[in-house]
Design a protein around this motif. Sequence first.
Motif, short mmCIF file in Angstrom:
data_model
loop_
_atom_site.label_atom_id
_atom_site.label_comp_id
_atom_site.label_asym_id
_atom_site.label_seq_id
_atom_site.Cartn_x
_atom_site.Cartn_y
_atom_site.Cartn_z
N UNK A 1 114.17 49.73 26.70
CA UNK A 1 112.90 49.66 27.39
C UNK A 1 112.27 51.06 27.36
N UNK A 2 110.96 51.09 27.27
CA UNK A 2 110.21 52.35 27.27
C UNK A 2 109.29 52.35 28.48
N UNK A 3 109.40 53.39 29.28
CA UNK A 3 108.56 53.57 30.45
C UNK A 3 107.48 54.59 30.12
N UNK A 4 106.24 54.23 30.37
CA UNK A 4 105.09 55.11 30.13
C UNK A 4 104.47 55.43 31.48
N UNK A 5 104.29 56.73 31.75
CA UNK A 5 103.65 57.18 32.97
C UNK A 5 102.47 58.05 32.56
N UNK A 6 101.28 57.64 32.95
CA UNK A 6 100.08 58.41 32.65
C UNK A 6 99.48 58.88 33.97
N UNK A 7 99.47 60.19 34.17
CA UNK A 7 98.92 60.79 35.38
C UNK A 7 97.52 61.33 35.12
N UNK A 8 96.63 61.12 36.07
CA UNK A 8 95.23 61.51 35.91
C UNK A 8 94.71 62.16 37.19
N UNK A 9 93.94 63.22 37.03
CA UNK A 9 93.21 63.85 38.13
C UNK A 9 91.74 63.59 37.89
N UNK A 10 91.13 62.80 38.75
CA UNK A 10 89.75 62.37 38.55
C UNK A 10 88.83 63.14 39.50
N UNK A 11 87.59 63.35 39.05
CA UNK A 11 86.58 63.89 39.95
C UNK A 11 86.38 62.90 41.09
N UNK A 12 86.29 63.38 42.33
CA UNK A 12 86.22 62.47 43.47
C UNK A 12 85.02 61.52 43.37
N UNK A 13 83.92 61.99 42.86
CA UNK A 13 82.73 61.12 42.75
C UNK A 13 82.85 60.09 41.63
N UNK A 14 83.88 60.20 40.79
CA UNK A 14 84.10 59.25 39.68
C UNK A 14 85.33 58.37 39.90
N UNK A 15 86.05 58.58 41.04
CA UNK A 15 87.29 57.86 41.30
C UNK A 15 87.10 56.34 41.32
N UNK A 16 86.09 55.85 41.98
CA UNK A 16 85.88 54.40 42.08
C UNK A 16 85.56 53.82 40.70
N UNK A 17 84.70 54.51 39.96
CA UNK A 17 84.34 54.02 38.62
C UNK A 17 85.57 53.94 37.71
N UNK A 18 86.37 55.01 37.70
CA UNK A 18 87.57 55.01 36.86
C UNK A 18 88.56 53.95 37.34
N UNK A 19 88.74 53.85 38.65
CA UNK A 19 89.68 52.86 39.20
C UNK A 19 89.27 51.45 38.82
N UNK A 20 87.99 51.14 38.89
CA UNK A 20 87.53 49.80 38.53
C UNK A 20 87.75 49.53 37.04
N UNK A 21 87.51 50.53 36.21
CA UNK A 21 87.73 50.36 34.77
C UNK A 21 89.19 50.08 34.46
N UNK A 22 90.07 50.90 35.01
CA UNK A 22 91.51 50.72 34.74
C UNK A 22 92.01 49.42 35.34
N UNK A 23 91.59 49.11 36.56
CA UNK A 23 92.02 47.85 37.19
C UNK A 23 91.59 46.65 36.37
N UNK A 24 90.43 46.73 35.73
CA UNK A 24 89.95 45.61 34.91
C UNK A 24 90.78 45.44 33.64
N UNK A 25 91.48 46.49 33.22
CA UNK A 25 92.29 46.43 32.00
C UNK A 25 93.72 45.95 32.24
N UNK A 26 94.24 46.15 33.44
CA UNK A 26 95.67 45.92 33.67
C UNK A 26 96.10 44.48 33.40
N UNK A 27 95.30 43.52 33.80
CA UNK A 27 95.66 42.12 33.55
C UNK A 27 95.77 41.81 32.07
N UNK A 28 94.85 42.34 31.28
CA UNK A 28 94.88 42.12 29.83
C UNK A 28 96.07 42.83 29.19
N UNK A 29 96.35 44.04 29.66
CA UNK A 29 97.49 44.78 29.12
C UNK A 29 98.78 44.03 29.41
#
Length: 101
Positions: A1-29
Amino acid sequence: MILVIIGMNVFSEKRIELSQTIASLTGSIRMEKGCRRCDFCQSMEDENRLFLLEEWDTEENLMTHLNSEHFRVFRGAMSLLKEPYEGMFHTVFHPAGMDYI
């Protein structure tokens, strides 16, 4: 098994936008061949520190994912980060006789 950990530091004013984008991808992934887990998390200490956690059954399936449209969208969203993301890849094994732990 391969574990992938991707850590990100987001601008606070962009956190919701990035979170929504990534959350929309997780089901497909999660539906991709060989994906055992895909979780999106936020640090308890810093709300602008985000993590994508994935488990893959084989290197071949992981590489297919890294070349997929889902991952291209993810990489495109990285323009919302303060600094480049950190990607860590770990090979996980289960030693014989460790079932009791």
